[in-house]
Scaffold this motif. Structure first.
Motif, short mmCIF file in Angstrom:
data_model
loop_
_atom_site.label_atom_id
_atom_site.label_comp_id
_atom_site.label_asym_id
_atom_site.label_seq_id
_atom_site.Cartn_x
_atom_site.Cartn_y
_atom_site.Cartn_z
N LEU A 142 -73.22 12.88 -35.69
CA LEU A 142 -74.49 14.14 -34.77
C LEU A 142 -74.01 12.76 -33.47
CD1 LEU A 142 -77.68 14.07 -36.21
CD2 LEU A 142 -76.26 16.20 -35.38
N GLY A 143 -73.27 12.05 -33.90
CA GLY A 143 -73.15 11.37 -32.52
C GLY A 143 -71.37 10.95 -32.26
N ALA A 144 -70.83 10.08 -32.86
CA ALA A 144 -69.90 9.66 -32.73
C ALA A 144 -69.34 10.29 -32.82
CB ALA A 144 -69.57 8.10 -33.54
N PHE A 145 -69.59 11.16 -34.15
CA PHE A 145 -67.96 12.30 -34.70
C PHE A 145 -68.61 13.63 -33.86
CE2 PHE A 145 -67.77 8.55 -37.76
CZ PHE A 145 -66.57 8.00 -37.46
N GLN A 322 -71.52 -0.24 -35.44
CA GLN A 322 -72.36 -1.15 -35.85
C GLN A 322 -73.43 -1.42 -34.54
OE1 GLN A 322 -70.77 -4.70 -36.70
NE2 GLN A 322 -73.19 -6.31 -36.86
N ASP A 323 -74.06 -1.21 -34.60
CA ASP A 323 -76.13 -0.70 -33.77
C ASP A 323 -75.75 0.14 -33.22
OD1 ASP A 323 -76.95 -3.17 -34.90
OD2 ASP A 323 -75.74 -4.49 -33.21
N ALA A 324 -75.09 0.59 -32.91
CA ALA A 324 -74.61 2.21 -31.79
C ALA A 324 -76.25 3.78 -32.22
CB ALA A 324 -73.24 2.36 -32.12
N GLU A 325 -76.66 3.30 -33.28
CA GLU A 325 -76.57 3.87 -33.65
C GLU A 325 -78.25 3.50 -34.68
OE1 GLU A 325 -75.67 8.07 -37.04
OE2 GLU A 325 -77.44 5.83 -38.40
N THR A 326 -79.40 4.17 -33.63
CA THR A 326 -80.98 3.95 -33.58
C THR A 326 -81.64 4.97 -34.52
OG1 THR A 326 -80.78 2.84 -31.43
CG2 THR A 326 -82.82 3.11 -32.44
N MET A 327 -81.88 4.83 -35.58
CA MET A 327 -82.75 6.11 -36.28
C MET A 327 -83.79 5.20 -36.59
SD MET A 327 -82.06 7.73 -38.95
CE MET A 327 -80.35 7.41 -39.29
N VAL A 328 -84.56 6.15 -35.92
CA VAL A 328 -86.71 6.27 -36.29
C VAL A 328 -87.08 7.34 -37.53
CG1 VAL A 328 -88.31 6.89 -34.86
CG2 VAL A 328 -86.36 5.84 -34.03
N LEU A 351 -79.84 8.22 -30.56
CA LEU A 351 -80.94 8.03 -31.69
C LEU A 351 -80.96 9.21 -31.99
CD1 LEU A 351 -83.88 6.36 -31.20
CD2 LEU A 351 -84.42 8.41 -29.44
N ILE A 352 -81.73 8.67 -33.84
CA ILE A 352 -81.44 9.74 -34.82
C ILE A 352 -83.08 9.56 -35.33
CG2 ILE A 352 -80.88 10.41 -36.71
CD1 ILE A 352 -77.96 9.99 -35.73
#
Lengths: 357, 357
Positions: A142-145, A322-328, A351-352
């Protein structure tokens, strides 16, 4: 009569209740979104009944629900009032009416995903998620890829024309797209100097120390314009703009002659009724600057190769997630609030939402 | 002692007295310009003493005296306070210290021309004026066959990428550059539909009836946005922008996907301290618009061929210069006022001063 053999499903689903003027409203009679319970239609051939696992939270969705752009000039279908709020999702197949999918498969969908617990997707337009190396989380699709990484890569290379040796500046550098753009510019495109722009000293520290930017400037600082000048002593070949507004205005004074501004977003204006104010427009002429709006959808033919390159760069440690995804963790009731955190200036990286039932 | 054999000359000359904030001031203690009498230095080898016949009045000069752009990022040297006000001129050689010129020759100069009655020019950087066919006025070298015509041609073709069959929109269409751009788009570049934007119904009538535009829209009309939409039913491939401001903002909603905006000027902001306000910036992204600032000086290698093409098109009647030049008889004392007429919205075509002594 014999009972129908078709099981029917109901789901909670957010619909667009009204188009916001300014910031979306989370509650009360003027609430932008309304939660309803709907019965899903029976599956047709080629469709998948899926349980949503993750929502992709993207600032661009703000323009899907209301913008100055007429729907026929928008880059994807917009969301009409009364329709389900759309979103990129990762979901698990519960029932498949397609030979290509079986229950338990994980799929990603940016076309038919909605803020719902259950969704019906089309097998033909969904993407089955392949495992990632080194047990990287599938949410990176959903983000980096996914859209973030592809926007960063295509915007820098194709819209911006970034070349080895360039000086590159990236705004919203601590965001999902910006954090990838910083690393792509350094490690995949050979930029000589990469400077981030972000909204707090903490974010700037992360952009420099963890992402590897040569400098990062806080646009909320009273000395922003001077700091930006000091951070770009040899001026700028390519500016990757996610924000517009006064940051873009300042960058017009830093892009070098015949330099390029690749415009990916303009988030500073998404929740505002005010026009964008530019004092330095004449720099465009005096420095022969080229400003290119782009949408990564225009480069989908190149996406498989780019994704391979990105996954390789993460696997061998050049690009760090690392730390490039914030999971809520959130229930469906909380999803509008989670998405709105994107506009608070506090989010870091992608932000996921991890949807809990 | 024997008297010096060198004759000395004095001349009236306008100097920049102060940088204006907003519109230049013509009189009083805050006057932008001040008339002084100076003694010219003796001619050196390669120099020409010239009597000014004509001033070229150009909106761009406004930025030479004060703009948001730092001098090192301006496209030509700016005018410091206390220095003579610069201007394109046509002048007659009175005395020549160059073998290439003799008294009576007519020269054009955009580098060293000033608002003066007499000037000293460098033979090496002045252009000797060749006769034009059909007894066309040599003053066209300041407009149609000079900076205005070259800006129109290079902006449309090279910055804008105008192709046969395109729909082209041109703002300040009744101005020096715009009136050439309209005709160049139609007759030299093969545009299918050419639409002007101008500031009065009278100007629009001239742009349509005399210059041949397929339509012309009055930007001061309360129905401007609707009129512009109606005039561009198939949207716009290339917008040639001379004005910026709300006209540019409206055009952002009319340029088609992957279309181009070639930015030649932004005159709506030259006398204003207000920032340019854009409500439709997101169209740049959603429609993948390309905005290119340009300066015709970048295409000087192509100028001789373009001038030949322009002169040919006027000679055979495709391009009409009738009423495309406004000649004002004025003494040196009146020159600032003549130049300021450019900003009154009343000028049509190229504004030239015929300097009377």
């Amino acid at each position: 009569m014999a009972p129908s053999t078709t099981t029917t499903y109901t789901t909670k689903q957010w619909i667009l209740a009204s188009k916001p003027t300014g910031a979306p409203v989370l509650s009360g009679p003027d609430a932008t979104f309304k939660l309803q319970t709907v019965t899903l239609p029976p599956l047709k051939d080629g469709q998948l009944l899926c349980k949503v696992r993750h929502f992709s939270n993207d600032t661009g969705l703000r323009n899907f629900i209301q913008s100055t752009v007429a729907p026929e000039r928008f880059y994807v279908p917009t969301v009409p009032v009364g329709s389900p709020m759309r979103s990129g999702i990762i979901a698990e197949v519960l029932e498949s009416a397609s030979p290509s999918y079986k229950a338990g498969d994980l799929v990603m969908d940016f076309h038919l995903g909605t803020w719902s617990e259950l969704v019906v997707l089309e097998a033909a337009t969904s993407q089955k998620l392949a495992p990632l190396p080194k047990n990287l989380s599938l949410t990176h699709y959903l983000g980096a890829f996914g859209a973030s990484g592809l926007a960063a890569y295509t915007g820098l290379k194709f819209a911006g024309g970034a070349k080895p040796g360039d000086t590159v500046v990236i705004s919203a550098a601590a965001g999902a797209t910006g954090s990838m753009a910083i690393q792509i510019a350094i490690h995949l495109l050979g930029a000589k100097r990469v400077v981030g722009i972000a909204g707090s000293d903490e974010k700037c520290a992360w952009v420099q120390d963890q992402l590897g930017a040569h400098a990062c400037v806080n646009y909320k600082s009273p000395t922003f314009v001077e700091d930006l000048k000091a951070a770009t002593p040899e001026e700028v070949d390519v500016y990757f703009d996610n924000v517009g507004g006064h940051v873009l205005d300042a960058m017009l004074t830093r892009v070098k002659k015949h330099g390029t501004i690749a415009v990916c977003g303009a988030v500073s204006g998404y929740n505002s009724d005010e026009p964008m104010a530019l004092r330095n427009w004449f720099e465009l002429i005096s420095m022969r600057i080229n400003i290119k709006g782009f949408i990564m959808l225009d480069y989908m033919d190149k996406a498989p190769g780019i994704l391979q390159e990105l996954i390789g760069a993460v696997a061998d440690g050049r690009i760090k997630l690392q730390d490039a995804e914030t999971m809520v963790e959130a229930r469906i009731e909380e999803q509008p609030e989670v998405w709105m955190r994107l506009f608070s200036g506090k989010n870091q990286g992608k932000l996921i939402t991890n949807l809990i039932v």
